[in-house]
Design an enzyme around this catalytic site. Structure first.
Site, PDB file in Angstrom:
ATOM      1  N   PHE A 513     -28.813  13.766 -21.822  1.00  0.00           N
ATOM      2  CA  PHE A 513     -30.074  13.993 -21.110  1.00  0.00           C
ATOM      3  C   PHE A 513     -29.872  14.102 -19.602  1.00  0.00           C
ATOM      4  O   PHE A 513     -30.834  14.099 -18.844  1.00  0.00           O
ATOM      5  CB  PHE A 513     -31.084  12.880 -21.430  1.00  0.00           C
ATOM      6  CG  PHE A 513     -30.604  11.502 -21.079  1.00  0.00           C
ATOM      7  CD1 PHE A 513     -30.684  11.020 -19.780  1.00  0.00           C
ATOM      8  CD2 PHE A 513     -30.049  10.676 -22.056  1.00  0.00           C
ATOM      9  CE1 PHE A 513     -30.242   9.754 -19.464  1.00  0.00           C
ATOM     10  CE2 PHE A 513     -29.609   9.406 -21.736  1.00  0.00           C
ATOM     11  CZ  PHE A 513     -29.702   8.947 -20.446  1.00  0.00           C
ATOM     12  N   GLY A 514     -28.663  14.189 -19.150  1.00  0.00           N
ATOM     13  CA  GLY A 514     -28.428  14.326 -17.721  1.00  0.00           C
ATOM     14  C   GLY A 514     -26.971  14.145 -17.388  1.00  0.00           C
ATOM     15  O   GLY A 514     -26.124  13.962 -18.269  1.00  0.00           O
ATOM     16  N   ASP A 627     -24.405  13.246 -34.506  1.00  0.00           N
ATOM     17  CA  ASP A 627     -23.788  14.164 -33.553  1.00  0.00           C
ATOM     18  C   ASP A 627     -22.328  13.791 -33.300  1.00  0.00           C
ATOM     19  O   ASP A 627     -21.859  13.768 -32.163  1.00  0.00           O
ATOM     20  CB  ASP A 627     -24.571  14.173 -32.237  1.00  0.00           C
ATOM     21  CG  ASP A 627     -24.294  15.435 -31.407  1.00  0.00           C
ATOM     22  OD1 ASP A 627     -23.810  16.425 -31.991  1.00  0.00           O
ATOM     23  OD2 ASP A 627     -24.559  15.421 -30.198  1.00  0.00           O
TER      24      ASP A 627
END
Length: 821
Positions: A513-514, A627
Site C-alpha cells: 500500500f505504499g 499472495d
C-alpha cells in the site's frame, strides 16, 4: 663404443623425441593431421582443438573449446556440418587449413591466397588458432580475426567507417545447431559516434549507447562487470576495434551472443568448473530496442513500463491501453520555433526539461568542439539556434550531443545513464500565457462567474461528503487504536529521523500500500518502514489486516512486526530489517543466482514450508496468505526465509476449510485455478503458490514471462513436459546442479508438481509437504498434470473480475484483476 656410450645416445634420442613430440602437441604441419577422435591442445592445456557435437545433436563441427566440448569458443564449419565421424583437419597442397569429410570434400578452408605449401597451424595459449607462413613465419590467418558467437581476451569486434567492413559475432541458430542464427552483434557508426548493436535480422534488437572513450553511455551501472570492462581503439584510417584485456592470465572472461540475442559476459570459475554469468545486456523488455516507440520512455520498475515523455501523449491511445507501445507518442504543443516559421510573433522561447539517469536516444550527433565552449549551457544555446534540434545532452568526454530526429529507445536507469534535456514548448512548462483580445476577456469573465457559481454548489456538496468521509476515517482510526494496543506505537518524528526524512536514497521498494524505506533508530537498530500513501483511501484495509494478523503471529519464518505509527494522516508499519532483501532478487538475477547453492535453496524451501504450516495449522489463528511469491519472501543475514506482506491474507474461523470471494486478489502466475475461476480459496491455494515458488527456486526462472520453450506457456508446462519425458535436468538451474544432488532435486521437483495439480483435493497439505521434503514420507505419489491457466481463460476471468468494480491495488505486484506482468 662401449655399452655406456650406447646407453647415453639412446637416452639422448628418447629425450629429443619427447621434446619434439611435446612441441608438436599444439601444432599441425603439412605432414600431420587431426582425424577423429584426435585433438590438439594449447601449450598451457587450457584450450583444445578437435571435432565435437552440440547437445542433442549428431552434427559434427571442428571447434576450439575450453576444458570441455560443452564450452566451445570458436567453430569452423558452422554452416557445413559433418554428418558422421569421418572429419579430418589438415593442411592442403596450397597451404590452407581445410576440413574434409570421408569423401574428401572440402567443408571449410582458411581460404588464404599466396601462402607457402609448407605452412603450419598452431593453437596458442590464448585460444587463438593461427596459420603461419612456412617461409616468413608470419601469421597469414587467425581464428581471432574470424570470431563466431564468442569473444575471448584480445579478440576484436571491428569496423572500418570508410569501407563499412565489419568483424562481428553471429549467434547459433539454436542450442543444438551451430549454423548462423537470427542475431548478430557488431560495432555501428551512428552519425559521428560509435555504438555496439545486437541485430535481429536487419532490425536493431539492443544497443549500448554511444562510446565516450571509456565506457558505453547506454549501459546501466548496476553491475560491477559490464561492457565498461572493454576498450576501444581507432586509427586515422577509420578502423575501430572493441576488445578487452587482463594482465592477470588466470582470469578467463568471455562475451557470448546467445541464440536468443542476449549478450552474456561469463567468467570461468576454476573451483566449480562452470561459467558464471557476470552481466546480461537484456534483463527486461526495456532493454529491447525501441520498446516504447518514438518519444516514449521505458522504466522496468514502473507499471506499465512504458510512458510518454513530458509534453507528449500516446499516438494511438487504444493500442497503448492494450500495452502495445510501438506507435509511440506525439507532441501536445507545437514548438514555438515552428510557430515562428509560420509568422507568429512569439513572446516566449522554447524551454527544456531535464531527465536524469537515462539511456540516451538513438541517433545522437556530436557537435564539433569549435561550436561550443565545452559546457552544458552552451549545448542548450546551440540547440535553441536550430529548430530541428529536439534535445541535447552533455558528456565531458564526448562533448555536446544533439538529436534532430524522433527520440527512440530511451530508458530510465537506477544507476548510471546521462542527464538528458528535452525541448518543449513554453506552454508545456505550465507558465505560458496567451494574449487575449477584449471580446475574449469579456467572454472569459462571464464564463468565470458561471463556473464560480457552479463550483460553489459543488464545493458545498463535496464539503458535506468530505465531512462524512472524515468521520468514517476517524472512526476507523479509533478502531485501529483499539486493535493495536498490543503493538508498540512509534512516533512519526522518530521514524522521519530514522529514514532521513523518508529520503528516496533509503527506499527499498514498493509495498502493498505504499513505499518501504530502510531506517536506523538511535540505538543503531535497523528497521524497515512501510508507509501508507498520504490521504489515500487505498491500503487502509491492508494496513489493518497486517496489524491484526501479523502482530499476533510469532515464528522464525515470518517477518516480525516491531511497531506502528498512527499520527495525523500517517499510517506506518515498522518491521525488522532484512539485509538480504527478497528472494526474487537472487533466483531471477543471473548475477546473484550463483550465490544460492543447493544447500541454501534447500533451507529456503524448507523454511517457507515451515512458515506456511504455522499459518495453516500451528498458530492460534488459521491464516491463508493468498499472495505467496518470491518477492514476498525476505532473507535475513543467514539467508533464512521469512514470509512477509499479509495485506490480503484471510483469517479462517471455526471449522471452515474453504471460503468464497468475488474480489480476486493475488499475483498472476501464483494464483490457483479454483481461485482464479470461481473465487474459492483455502489452504490448498497457498499450497499451489508454494509449488510454483518451489519450481522457480529450483529452476531460477519465473513461471510467467517464460520463453525457454515455445510449446510451453509457463514454467509449470515446461516442468511437466520434462517430467513426463524423464528428462528433468534442463529444468534445473546450472548453478545448483550436481549429480550428487540429482535424486534430492528430482524429489523436490516431484513435490512441486504435486502442489500445482489442477484439482485442489489432489494437492497435499503443507503438513504432508513438509514431511515429504524431510524424507519422512518415502513413497511419494506420482503427480497428475498441473493446472495450465490458458490465455483465453485468463481473458475471460479478467472480464468477470472487472464487473465486480474492484480496481487495481496500488501495489505494482499484487493485483485485483489478472494482468500479466
Amino acid at each position: 663404443m662401449g655399452l655406456y656410450g650406447i646407453d647415453c645416445l639412446l637416452l639422448a634420442f628418447i629425450l629429443f623425441s619427447l621434446i619434439v613430440l611435446a612441441s608438436a602437441l599444439d601444432t599441425i604441419t603439412s605432414s600431420s593431421l587431426i582425424q577423429e577422435p584426435q585433438t590438439i591442445s594449447s601449450n598451457n592445456s587450457r584450450f583444445t582443438l578437435g571435432f565435437f557435437s552440440p547437445q542433442n545433436s549428431t552434427n559434427r563441427y571442428l571447434g576450439i573449446w575450453f576444458m570441455s566440448e560443452s564450452h566451445t569458443v570458436w567453430e569452423a564449419n558452422r554452416n557445413n556440418p559433418l554428418m558422421d565421424s569421418s572429419g579430418i583437419l589438415t593442411i592442403s597442397e596450397n597451404g590452407n587449413l581445410v576440413v574434409i569429410n570421408g569423401q574428401k570434400h572440402v567443408l571449410w578452408s582458411t581460404n588464404v591466397s599466396h601462402v607457402a605449401s609448407n605452412s603450419s597451424a598452431q593453437l596458442l595459449d590464448s585460444g587463438n588458432l593461427v596459420l603461419a607462413d612456412g617461409i616468413t613465419g608470419a601469421f597469414v590467418w587467425q581464428s581471432f580475426q574470424h570470431p563466431c558467437n564468442a569473444l575471448l581476451q584480445d579478440m576484436k569486434l571491428s569496423i572500418n567507417k570508410k569501407t563499412g567492413e565489419k568483424v562481428k559475432l553471429i549467434s547459433w541458430k539454436t542450442l543444438s545447431d551451430a549454423a548462423y542464427g537470427g542475431f548478430s552483434c557488431s560495432l555501428e557508426p551512428r552519425a559521428n559516434v560509435t555504438e555496439l548493436f545486437v541485430w535481429k535480422g536487419n532490425h536493431p534488437y539492443w544497443r549500448s549507447g554511444p562510446w565516450n572513450g571509456t565506457k558505453f553511455l547506454g549501459v546501466s551501472q548496476n553491475s560491477s562487470v559490464s561492457l565498461n570492462e572493454f576498450k576501444m581503439k581507432g586509427d586515422e584510417e577509420g578502423n575501430f576495434d572493441l576488445y578487452f584485456h587482463y594482465s592477470d592470465n588466470s582470469v578467463l572472461l568471455t562475451l557470448r551472443l546467445s541464440y536468443q540475442g542476449k549478450i552474456r559476459i561469463q567468467r570461468w570459475n576454476s573451483q566449480s568448473y562452470i561459467w558464471e554469468i557476470e552481466w546480461l545486456n537484456v534483463n527486461s523488455d526495456c532493454d529491447i530496442y525501441g520498446h516504447c516507440g518514438p518519444f516514449g520512455i521505458c522504466n522496468p520498475s514502473s507499471s506499465p513500463i512504458c510512458s510518454c515523455l513530458g509534453g507528449f501523449e500516446p499516438k494511438n491511445k487504444e493500442e497503448w491501453g492494450r500495452q502495445n507501445w510501438t506507435s509511440g507518442c506525439v507532441r501536445r504543443e507545437t514548438l514555438q520555433c515552428e510557430k515562428d516559421k509560420n509568422g507568429s510573433q512569439a513572446s516566449k522561447i522554447d524551454e527544456f526539461i531535464k531527465l536524469e539517469r537515462v539511456k540516451l536516444p538513438d541517433r545522437a550527433q556530436v557537435l564539433p568542439f569549435d561550436d561550443f565552449k565545452d559546457s552544458n549551457g552552451d549545448c542548450q544555446t546551440q540547440c535553441l539556434k536550430n529548430c530541428s534540434c529536439l534535445a541535447y545532452a552533455y558528456d565531458r568526454s564526448l562533448g555536446c550531443m544533439v538529436w534532430n530526429a524522433d527520440l527512440l529507445d530511451i530508458q530510465n536507469f537506477s544507476a548510471g545513464g546521462v542527464d538528458f534535456y528535452m525541448r518543449l514548448a513554453h506552454l508545456e512548462q505550465g507558465i505560458g500565457k496567451r494574449k487575449m483580445t477584449t471580446p475574449i476577456i469579456i467572454s472569459t469573465l462571464i464564463g468565470t462567474i458561471l463556473i464560480t457559481s457552479f463550483g460553489y454548489f459543488l464545493w458545498k456538496k463535496w464539503s458535506k461528503q468530505k465531512g462524512e468521509m472524515h468521520m468514517q476515517i476517524q472512526n476507523k482510526r479509533r478502531m485501529m487504536q483499539v486493535k493495536i494496543q498490543e503493538l508498540p506505537l512509534i512516533g512519526f518524528r522518530k521514524l522521519a529521523i530514522a529514514t532521513n526524512n523518508f529520503d528516496l536514497a533509503n527506499k527499498l521498494g514498493q509495498g502493498g500500500f505504499g513505499p518501504v524505506y530502510k531506517g536506523m533508530l538511535r540505538d543503531g537498530k535497523e528497521i524497515a518502514v512501510k508507509r501508507l500513501s498520504r490521504l489515500s483511501g487505498q491500503g487502509m484495509e491492508e494496513f489493518m489486516n497486517e496489524v491484526e494478523l501479523i502482530s499476533k503471529l510469532q515464528h522464525r519464518n515470518l517477518v516480525r512486526l516491531l511497531g506502528c505509527c498512527i499520527e495525523g494522516d500517517e499510517e506506518i508499519l515498522v518491521y525488522e530489517y532484512m539485509p538480504n532483501k527478497s528472494l526474487d532478487a537472487y533466483i531471477f538475477d543471473p548475477l546473484q543466482q550463483k550465490s544460492l547453492d543447493w544447500g541454501k535453496r534447500f533451507n529456503i524451501i524448507e523454511g517457507i514450508a515451515r512458515g506456511l504450516l504455522y499459518l495453516h495449522r500451528d498458530s492460534r489463528l488459521r491464516i491463508i496468505h493468498r499472495d505467496l511469491k518470491a518477492s514476498n519472501i525476505l532473507l535475513d543475514e543467514q539467508m533464512n526465509p521469512k514470509i512477509s506482506d499479509f495485506g490480503i491474507a484471510k483469517l479462517f474461523e471455526g471449522g471452515k476449510d474453504q471460503a468464497n470471494t468475488t474480489r480476486i486478489v493475488g499475483t498472476y502466475g501464483y494464483i490457483s485455478p479454483e481461485y482464479a475461476t470461481e473465487g474459492l480459496y483455502s489452504e490448498k491455494s497457498d499450497v499451489f503458490s508454494f509449488g510454483v515458488l518451489l519450481l522457480e527456486i529450483i529452476s531460477g526462472r519465473k513461471n510467467t514471462s517464460f520463453y525457454e520453450d515455445i510449446e510451453s506457456l509457463t514454467l509449470l508446462g515446461f516442468a511437466w513436459k520434462l517430467w513426463i519425458d524423464a528428462n528433468i535436468v534442463p529444468l534445473i538451474d546450472p548453478h545448483i546442479y550436481d549429480p550428487i544432488f540429482h535424486k534430492d532435486i528430482l524429489r523436490y521437483v516431484q513435490i512441486g508438481l504435486l502442489c500445482v495439480q489442477e484439482l485442489a483435493k489432489e494437492r497435499p497439505t503443507m503438513a504432508i509437504v513438509l514431511s515429504m521434503l524431510q524424507s519422512e514420507i518415502i513413497d511419494i505419489p506420482s503427480p497428475s498434470q498441473p493446472a495450465f491457466i490458458l490465455r483465453q481463460t485468463l481473458s475471460h476471468t479478467s472480464k468477470q473480475v472487472s464487473k465486480t468494480g474492484d480496481s487495481c491495488s496500488i501495489n505494482n505486484v499484487t493485483i485485483s484483476k489478472f494482468v500479466g506482468r
